[in-house]
Design a protein around this motif. Structure first.
Motif, PDB file in Angstrom:
ATOM      1  N   ALA A 140       0.872  -1.181   0.000  1.00  0.00           N
ATOM      2  CA  ALA A 140       0.000   0.000   0.000  1.00  0.00           C
ATOM      3  C   ALA A 140       0.900   1.219   0.000  1.00  0.00           C
ATOM      4  O   ALA A 140       2.002   1.186   0.565  1.00  0.00           O
ATOM      5  N   PRO A 141       0.456   2.295  -0.627  1.00  0.00           N
ATOM      6  CA  PRO A 141       1.326   3.484  -0.689  1.00  0.00           C
ATOM      7  C   PRO A 141       1.250   4.300   0.593  1.00  0.00           C
ATOM      8  O   PRO A 141       0.154   4.562   1.086  1.00  0.00           O
ATOM      9  N   LEU A 142       2.407   4.682   1.105  1.00  0.00           N
ATOM     10  CA  LEU A 142       2.419   5.693   2.166  1.00  0.00           C
ATOM     11  C   LEU A 142       2.446   7.067   1.497  1.00  0.00           C
ATOM     12  O   LEU A 142       1.671   7.948   1.839  1.00  0.00           O
ATOM     13  N   LEU A 143       3.345   7.215   0.527  1.00  0.00           N
ATOM     14  CA  LEU A 143       3.415   8.439  -0.276  1.00  0.00           C
ATOM     15  C   LEU A 143       3.491   8.041  -1.751  1.00  0.00           C
ATOM     16  O   LEU A 143       4.108   7.019  -2.085  1.00  0.00           O
ATOM     17  N   GLY A 144       2.863   8.815  -2.599  1.00  0.00           N
ATOM     18  CA  GLY A 144       2.936   8.545  -4.034  1.00  0.00           C
ATOM     19  C   GLY A 144       1.975   7.460  -4.480  1.00  0.00           C
ATOM     20  O   GLY A 144       2.361   6.502  -5.161  1.00  0.00           O
ATOM     21  N   ALA A 145       0.696   7.625  -4.134  1.00  0.00           N
ATOM     22  CA  ALA A 145      -0.299   6.616  -4.495  1.00  0.00           C
ATOM     23  C   ALA A 145      -0.378   6.427  -6.013  1.00  0.00           C
ATOM     24  O   ALA A 145      -0.571   5.304  -6.506  1.00  0.00           O
ATOM     25  N   ASP A 146      -0.224   7.526  -6.755  1.00  0.00           N
ATOM     26  CA  ASP A 146      -0.298   7.408  -8.213  1.00  0.00           C
ATOM     27  C   ASP A 146       0.872   6.590  -8.759  1.00  0.00           C
ATOM     28  O   ASP A 146       0.713   5.775  -9.671  1.00  0.00           O
ATOM     29  N   VAL A 147       2.051   6.792  -8.175  1.00  0.00           N
ATOM     30  CA  VAL A 147       3.223   6.028  -8.625  1.00  0.00           C
ATOM     31  C   VAL A 147       3.064   4.552  -8.240  1.00  0.00           C
ATOM     32  O   VAL A 147       3.381   3.651  -9.030  1.00  0.00           O
ATOM     33  N   HIS A 148       2.561   4.314  -7.051  1.00  0.00           N
ATOM     34  CA  HIS A 148       2.320   2.929  -6.614  1.00  0.00           C
ATOM     35  C   HIS A 148       1.392   2.218  -7.597  1.00  0.00           C
ATOM     36  O   HIS A 148       1.632   1.071  -7.997  1.00  0.00           O
ATOM     37  N   ARG A 149       0.367   2.923  -8.016  1.00  0.00           N
ATOM     38  CA  ARG A 149      -0.572   2.336  -8.977  1.00  0.00           C
ATOM     39  C   ARG A 149       0.125   2.041 -10.309  1.00  0.00           C
ATOM     40  O   ARG A 149      -0.103   1.000 -10.925  1.00  0.00           O
ATOM     41  N   GLN A 150       0.976   2.987 -10.723  1.00  0.00           N
ATOM     42  CA  GLN A 150       1.729   2.761 -11.979  1.00  0.00           C
ATOM     43  C   GLN A 150       2.657   1.552 -11.851  1.00  0.00           C
ATOM     44  O   GLN A 150       2.840   0.794 -12.809  1.00  0.00           O
ATOM     45  N   VAL A 151       3.226   1.379 -10.664  1.00  0.00           N
ATOM     46  CA  VAL A 151       4.132   0.242 -10.445  1.00  0.00           C
ATOM     47  C   VAL A 151       3.357  -1.068 -10.594  1.00  0.00           C
ATOM     48  O   VAL A 151       3.795  -2.003 -11.290  1.00  0.00           O
ATOM     49  N   LEU A 152       2.198  -1.135  -9.956  1.00  0.00           N
ATOM     50  CA  LEU A 152       1.393  -2.354 -10.077  1.00  0.00           C
ATOM     51  C   LEU A 152       0.995  -2.606 -11.525  1.00  0.00           C
ATOM     52  O   LEU A 152       1.058  -3.746 -12.018  1.00  0.00           O
ATOM     53  N   ALA A 153       0.591  -1.527 -12.198  1.00  0.00           N
ATOM     54  CA  ALA A 153       0.169  -1.681 -13.593  1.00  0.00           C
ATOM     55  C   ALA A 153       1.339  -2.148 -14.468  1.00  0.00           C
ATOM     56  O   ALA A 153       1.161  -3.011 -15.350  1.00  0.00           O
ATOM     57  N   ARG A 154       2.523  -1.622 -14.210  1.00  0.00           N
ATOM     58  CA  ARG A 154       3.694  -2.023 -15.002  1.00  0.00           C
ATOM     59  C   ARG A 154       4.035  -3.495 -14.755  1.00  0.00           C
ATOM     60  O   ARG A 154       4.376  -4.225 -15.695  1.00  0.00           O
ATOM     61  N   LEU A 155       3.962  -3.919 -13.500  1.00  0.00           N
ATOM     62  CA  LEU A 155       4.258  -5.314 -13.200  1.00  0.00           C
ATOM     63  C   LEU A 155       3.213  -6.241 -13.841  1.00  0.00           C
ATOM     64  O   LEU A 155       3.558  -7.301 -14.385  1.00  0.00           O
ATOM     65  N   LEU A 156       1.966  -5.839 -13.769  1.00  0.00           N
ATOM     66  CA  LEU A 156       0.927  -6.657 -14.418  1.00  0.00           C
ATOM     67  C   LEU A 156       1.167  -6.722 -15.919  1.00  0.00           C
ATOM     68  O   LEU A 156       0.996  -7.777 -16.543  1.00  0.00           O
ATOM     69  N   ASP A 157       1.588  -5.595 -16.491  1.00  0.00           N
ATOM     70  CA  ASP A 157       1.864  -5.581 -17.931  1.00  0.00           C
ATOM     71  C   ASP A 157       3.023  -6.518 -18.263  1.00  0.00           C
ATOM     72  O   ASP A 157       3.011  -7.194 -19.298  1.00  0.00           O
ATOM     73  N   ALA A 158       4.015  -6.544 -17.366  1.00  0.00           N
ATOM     74  CA  ALA A 158       5.163  -7.431 -17.612  1.00  0.00           C
ATOM     75  C   ALA A 158       4.715  -8.899 -17.645  1.00  0.00           C
ATOM     76  O   ALA A 158       5.263  -9.710 -18.383  1.00  0.00           O
ATOM     77  N   TYR A 159       3.748  -9.230 -16.837  1.00  0.00           N
ATOM     78  CA  TYR A 159       3.242 -10.607 -16.808  1.00  0.00           C
ATOM     79  C   TYR A 159       2.237 -10.882 -17.926  1.00  0.00           C
ATOM     80  O   TYR A 159       2.239 -11.929 -18.554  1.00  0.00           O
ATOM     81  N   LEU A 160       1.334  -9.932 -18.118  1.00  0.00           N
ATOM     82  CA  LEU A 160       0.188 -10.195 -18.977  1.00  0.00           C
ATOM     83  C   LEU A 160       0.421  -9.775 -20.427  1.00  0.00           C
ATOM     84  O   LEU A 160      -0.423 -10.058 -21.294  1.00  0.00           O
TER      85      LEU A 160
END
Lengths: 333, 252
Positions: A140-160
């Motif tokens: 969960a993000p403490l700071l940078g919720a938008d970046v955290h979301r981008q990180v999850l999206a990038r990792l999902l993209d790497a898999y999917l």
């Protein structure tokens, strides 16, 4: 969603449907939310690069803070690793006076999303796998919720990215989640055999409870991809992974009309969390050596709670359609 | 299409003897309802022919399932032998192990009985007790979460309905619940009592007792086909807890 948010959640809905609450889980969520607020206030004036997120892992990330929880933090950037990246781990001291920590140096560093997205083969070390999975499954993000979301999206993209089949759980990610779960289990035993017996009982208890819940909380959303097209799968998974694992699991018990079993499963986990939040019992677990575990009442209580959690998750996965067929189709081979 | 001969049936469970090699099952499960459930286990309570031979009864329980079992010390005189057997740390394969506390030939005062039950080693997950044996609930708190209260059949004066058990659970907040499906089915044919018991105490549910009852006598017998259908909706609410067979697995 903030891991400690008081908004209605699948967990609270399951508790209400079963006529019971989950007091320890709800208290842990409230504590996590309150501690997040305090930590954010302490860091309010601290400069942060726009491509950086301060990400909470472990019990912080799950919204399950207890009195003995570690402060597990990772700094993740969607940009390049570079000198002067802000904030540095040392700058988080005002938010975590004891110092952010983590076993084996797993959580005490900066990582780039591209390093996390190195999946498989030699570069994907145990450490990279662990960080990637924890970011995906319990962060969960403490700071940078938008970046955290981008990180999850990038990792999902790497898999999917290479998966274009509709209504199928994504194999690449599914295999990695299963690999991670088996790696945890193997490493647990390897540590014990290597003579690293410190906190054996606590690690064992966590393996059978919070680690088991983490695995199930990753497995269930992947099986949900059976219901969607390949185009929709990334958004569906992102939405799921932004929730705490207990919400993902509670939602599955509700969705597949297994309320009775769900209440017992989350109830057992709730009891485990209450036990961990008791400093005396937690300390007893931390001191206990393997040779004394058989007759130790606290350890045996953890074992029973772990069995109840596993039985409940097993019943959900093997006695509810279509999960039963999905596990049969994808879970072994 | 000809029916497959019984010898062609696959064993329902992997079998593991206490000593020696895996053995062929004596009674593979033919009931689809039971065969589909996991974990399933046998109670030694129905093994009258082996009474007192704990190792022998465990061997027979293992023939039904290596995953769960209930060791029945229904007579108080059997309990000391069971404690001694378990203190010998036998290598039991079960993931879930319960003990049925005495209901017959009671002589010990309640606090002493509780103290004896509390000596059962920590590998015993549940200690199943009939509510009429608990006259002083505070004495039983020592068993903590291992204490499991079972609902009764109509032959007992109390213990069949949620309102009978509620005061006991209020006094014993850590106690679990064992739903005896046949007992509940003997109270009301339509199984409404079983559903009400689950509504009230489902969060405490630790295990089921599953069998049919011999008409008029109340003794546990292998599950009748008609009871499988009658119990089905109740059993569907309990997919995650061990089902303990209080009679031999049905051979039909």
């Amino acid at each position: 969603m903030d891991p400690g948010s008081a908004a209605p959640t699948p967990l609270s809905a399951l508790g209400a449907a079963g006529g019971v609450g989950f007091p320890a889980l709800q208290a842990a969520r409230a504590r996590t939310a309150q501690r997040c607020d305090v930590a954010r206030a302490a860091l309010a004036r601290m400069p942060r690069d726009l491509d950086v997120a301060v990400v909470l892992l472990g019990s912080w990330g799950r919204g399950e803070l207890t009195s003995g929880s570690d402060d597990d933090v990772l700094i993740v950037t969607t940009g390049a690793r570079r000198p002067g990246l802000q904030p540095a781990m040392s700058e988080l001291e005002p938010a975590f006076p004891g110092g952010a920590t983590g076993a084996q140096g797993t959580f005490d560093d900066v990582v780039t999303v591209e390093e996390l997205a190195t999946i498989g083969l030699q570069e994907d070390s145990n450490r990279v796998l662990t960080r990637r999975m924890l970011v995906l499954l319990e962060s969960a993000p403490l700071l940078g919720a938008d970046v955290h979301r981008q990180v999850l999206a990038r990792l999902l993209d790497a898999y999917l990215g290479g998966e274009r089949r509709d209504r199928r759980p994504p194999r690449f990610l599914l295999n990695d989640v299963i690999r991670y779960w088996r790696t945890i289990a193997v490493d647990f035993e390897a540590k014990a055999r290597a003579g690293d017996d410190g906190k054996w009982a606590l690690r064992h208890a966590k393996l059978r409870t919070s680690r088991t819940m983490l695995f199930a909380g990753g497995l269930l959303p992947l099986l949900e991809c059976h219901h969607v097209t390949a185009d929709d799968a990334p958004a569906v998974l992102l939405g799921e992974l932004l929730q705490p694992p207990t919400d993902r699991i509670a939602a599955s018990f509700l969705r597949y009309e297994a309320v009775d079993a769900g209440v017992r499963t989350l109830g057992a986990y709730d009891r485990f969390l209450a036990l961990l939040d008791d400093p005396e019992r937690r300390a007893a677990l931390e001191r206990l050596v393997r040779a004394r575990a058989r007759e130790d009442p606290t350890f045996q209580e953890c074992r029973r709670l772990g069995r109840e959690i596993q039985q409940g998750l097993t019943a959900l996965l093997f006695e509810r359609e279509p999960l039963r067929r999905l596990v049969r189709q994808y879970g072994v081979f | 299409m000809p029916r497959r001969p019984p010898s062609a049936l696959q064993p329902a469970f992997p079998l593991l003897a206490l000593g020696g090699r895996l053995q062929t099952p004596t009674r593979p499960l033919r009931s689809a309802l039971l065969a589909m459930h996991h974990p399933l286990g046998a109670s030694t309570g129905y093994m009258d022919f082996s009474r007192g031979d704990w190792a022998g009864m465990v061997e027979r329980a293992v023939e039904v399932s290596t995953f769960a079992a209930e060791l029945g010390a229904l007579g108080e005189d059997e309990l000391l032998g069971l404690v001694a057997f378990l203190e010998g740390t036998p290598r039991l394969p079960f993931h879930y192990l319960s003990v049925h506390a005495p209901t017959k030939r009671r002589r010990l005062p309640e606090p002493q009985l509780v103290a004896l039950l509390n000596q059962l080693p920590a590998i015993v997950d549940s200690i199943v007790v009939h509510p009429d044996q608990v006259t002083a609930p505070p004495d039983w708190r020592a068993l903590g979460r291992r204490l499991v209260i079972e609902n009764m059949d109509p032959r007992k004066t109390l213990g069949q309905l949620p309102e009978h058990l509620a005061p006991l659970f209020a006094a014993l907040p850590d106690a679990g619940f064992c739903l005896d499906v046949a007992h509940a089915g003997a109270v009301e044919e339509d199984m409404d009592v079983a559903h009400r018991l689950l509504d009230a105490f489902g969060a405490r549910l630790r295990q089921l007792h599953v069998s049919s009852l011999r008409a008029g006598r109340g003794s546990h017998v292998p599950l009748y086909r008609k009871d499988e259908a009658r119990y089905a909706r109740v059993l569907a609410r309990c997919p995650d807890v061990p089902w303990i067979l209080e009679a031999p697995p049905p051979r039909r």
